[in-house]
Design an enzyme around this catalytic site. Structure first.
Site, PDB file in Angstrom:
ATOM      1  NE  ARG A 176      53.644  -2.092 -21.305  1.00  0.00           N
ATOM      2  CZ  ARG A 176      54.493  -2.000 -19.897  1.00  0.00           C
ATOM      3  NH1 ARG A 176      54.011  -2.876 -19.228  1.00  0.00           N
ATOM      4  NH2 ARG A 176      55.219  -1.530 -19.552  1.00  0.00           N
ATOM      5  CE  LYS A 221      61.427   7.129  -3.536  1.00  0.00           C
ATOM      6  NZ  LYS A 221      61.527   5.664  -3.269  1.00  0.00           N
ATOM      7  N   GLY A 247      59.002   5.622 -16.543  1.00  0.00           N
ATOM      8  CA  GLY A 247      58.427   6.594 -15.418  1.00  0.00           C
ATOM      9  C   GLY A 247      56.920   6.696 -16.035  1.00  0.00           C
ATOM     10  N   GLY A 264      61.141   0.532 -17.361  1.00  0.00           N
ATOM     11  CA  GLY A 264      62.523   0.273 -16.752  1.00  0.00           C
ATOM     12  C   GLY A 264      63.569  -0.210 -17.866  1.00  0.00           C
TER      13      GLY A 264
HETATM   14  P1  AMP Z   1      58.334   8.369 -11.803  1.00  0.00           P
HETATM   15  O1  AMP Z   1      57.691   7.039 -11.672  1.00  0.00           O
HETATM   16  O2  AMP Z   1      59.769   8.468 -10.972  1.00  0.00           O
HETATM   17  O3  AMP Z   1      58.319   9.071 -13.294  1.00  0.00           O
HETATM   18  O4  AMP Z   1      57.358   9.353 -10.796  1.00  0.00           O
HETATM   19  C1  AMP Z   1      56.307   9.910 -11.184  1.00  0.00           C
HETATM   20  C2  AMP Z   1      55.475  10.403 -10.090  1.00  0.00           C
HETATM   21  O5  AMP Z   1      56.192  11.556  -9.641  1.00  0.00           O
HETATM   22  C3  AMP Z   1      54.260  10.651 -10.444  1.00  0.00           C
HETATM   23  O6  AMP Z   1      53.313   9.923  -9.778  1.00  0.00           O
HETATM   24  C4  AMP Z   1      53.991  12.064  -9.852  1.00  0.00           C
HETATM   25  O7  AMP Z   1      52.776  12.508  -9.254  1.00  0.00           O
HETATM   26  C5  AMP Z   1      55.203  12.143  -8.879  1.00  0.00           C
HETATM   27  N1  AMP Z   1      55.688  13.595  -8.746  1.00  0.00           N
HETATM   28  C6  AMP Z   1      55.929  14.469  -9.756  1.00  0.00           C
HETATM   29  N2  AMP Z   1      56.436  15.938  -8.960  1.00  0.00           N
HETATM   30  C7  AMP Z   1      56.099  15.334  -7.923  1.00  0.00           C
HETATM   31  C8  AMP Z   1      56.086  16.359  -6.709  1.00  0.00           C
HETATM   32  N3  AMP Z   1      56.578  17.630  -6.742  1.00  0.00           N
HETATM   33  N4  AMP Z   1      56.026  16.006  -5.681  1.00  0.00           N
HETATM   34  C9  AMP Z   1      55.435  14.811  -5.248  1.00  0.00           C
HETATM   35  N5  AMP Z   1      55.387  13.807  -6.429  1.00  0.00           N
HETATM   36  C10 AMP Z   1      55.661  14.144  -7.431  1.00  0.00           C
END
Ligand code: AMP
Length: 396
Positions: A35, A198, A354, A377
């Site tokens: 960044r 999520k 993400g 975001g």
């Molecule tokens: P996000 O910030 O929503 O993109 O989520 C990223 C996070 O999701 C990362 O830290 C991953 O480790 C986690 N993640 C991805 N797949 C899985 C899974 N099958 N079970 C648990 N955590 C997960």
């Protein structure tokens, strides 16, 4: 677009909002300076033309007052090295001391202000606070794409004090140009890859993508809520029970709109959330009790990769598994490689939001894709079709 190319900065004091919200380790070393590097072209253009630069940023999430661990002084040394000059520092972003320092700044000099979020007024978008900041310079530049979705004092409210002297920095302009390439008029087939933890974080994005994409790939933790909603067994995998109905709705919507929504067909499972857990592979929806899915399986890798490689536009948001653990990074790595292959075949690929930017960096493939966004975001909200207040404030 109102970019800094429209301004000559000779003898100007440019107040530049940057996003220097970089990760620091426990000894305050920067662990990823992307960044900061991304803001250098804007800073250097102003300095080269004989202007001076006053940098304002936030760092972390202070609780409304000064906190040593969130002080921007920790990045002063690295910033000075990057710019090859001694950057000055003001220990508060408003008040007599900073006003004096800003007044005495010579052309070619750079002053970094202390963390804006040490004042709660910043996040509240307080107009008096914004006015105090505005007094420090005579041109306002916003180069903080990462916070463009927030109507904070320094990102949005301040712009009204510069009706004829407000510009987008180069990073902001580049981010918007690339997001726009995907948002409108994307070359087809257009494939979006969604992953991460999520579903609830990505509902609006998924819904808005259904109007644009040909293929929507869903992996990562969020895929298990889809599997459960379809009647599968998911053991102790991530589940958002209250989103199961929504998953079925999204599947129906995709079908109605003719979007090819692709879910994992197999998964790598573990007996605990640990890199050294026992591992196995099973078909989706057949996870034994007390086991959890932590990555997509080999059949899914093949299925997803084929679709990605044959695309002309790829948007990737969120990892396919727990890529932070070496034993469960395979799916995310393979998809990153498929995105690289698509790019080599002439596709435009945008990575962002993400953890996918962190993932692509981990595999050393950052320079093999078309663009890696610095905004999480902000990029997501832009893709959802929302107007970003920080962008609107410059355009008005
Ligand atoms: P996000 O910030 O929503 O993109 O989520 C990223 C996070 O999701 C990362 O830290 C991953 O480790 C986690 N993640 C991805 N797949 C899985 C899974 N099958 N079970 C648990 N955590 C997960």
């Amino acid at each position: 677009m109102n970019t800094i190319d429209e301004c000559n900065f000779k003898d100007k004091k440019a107040l530049v909002r940057v996003d220097f919200n970089v990760p620091l380790d426990k000894d305050f070393n920067i662990t990823d300076d992307k960044r900061m590097r991304a803001a250098l072209p804007t800073i250097n253009k102003i300095l080269k033309e004989g202007g001076s630069v006053i940098l304002m940023s936030h760092l972390g999430r202070p609780k409304g007052g000064p906190e040593e661990k969130y002080s921007l002084k920790h990045i002063l040394g690295d910033l000075s090295r990057m710019l090859d000059l001694t950057v000055k520092f003001a220990e508060n972003c408003i008040g007599d001391d900073v006003e004096k320092k800003a007044k005495n700044l010579f052309p070619g000099e750079v002053l970094l202000l202390e963390n804006l979020r040490f004042h709660p007024e910043e996040e509240k978008g307080d107009i008096e606070f914004a006015e105090k900041l505005s007094k420090l310079g005579n041109v306002y530049v916003n180069d903080a794409f990462g916070t463009a979705h927030r109507a904070h004092a320094s990102t949005t409210i301040i712009a009204q004090f510069f009706p004829n002297a407000k510009y987008f920095g180069y990073l902001m302009a580049e981010e918007l140009k690339n997001a726009e390439k995907v948002n409108h008029g994307a070359a087809k087939p257009f494939t979006a890859i969604m992953g991460g933890a999520k579903v609830s974080d990505k509902i609006l994005l998924i819904e808005s993508l259904l109007d644009k994409v040909d293929n929507l790939i869903i992996g990562g933790g969020m895929a298990y809520t889809f599997a459960k909603a379809q009647g599968g067994e998911i053991g102790t995998s991530l589940l958002e029970e209250d989103r199961m109905a929504l998953c079925l709705e999204l599947l129906a919507k995709a079908k109605a709109k003719g979007v090819n929504l692709i879910l994992p067909i197999d998964t790598v499972i573990a007996d605990k959330f640990d890199n050294n857990a026992s591992k196995n592979q099973v078909d989706t929806g057949k996870i034994p009790a007390n086991w959890m899915g932590l990555d997509i399986g080999p059949k899914t890798i093949k299925l997803f990769s084929e679709t990605v490689k044959n695309s002309k536009t790829v948007l990737w948001n969120g990892p396919m598994g727990v890529f932070e653990m070496a034993n469960f990074e395979q799916g995310t790595k393979a998809i990153a490689e498929a995105v690289v292959d698509a790019t080599k075949n002439g596709a435009f690929s945008l990575i962002g939001g993400g953890d996918s930017a962190a993932a692509i960096a981990k595999f050393g493939l950052e320079n093999e894709v078309s663009y890696v966004s610095t905004g999480g975001g902000a990029l997501l909200e832009y893709m959802e079709g929302k107007e970003l207040p920080g962008v609107k404030a410059i355009q008005n």
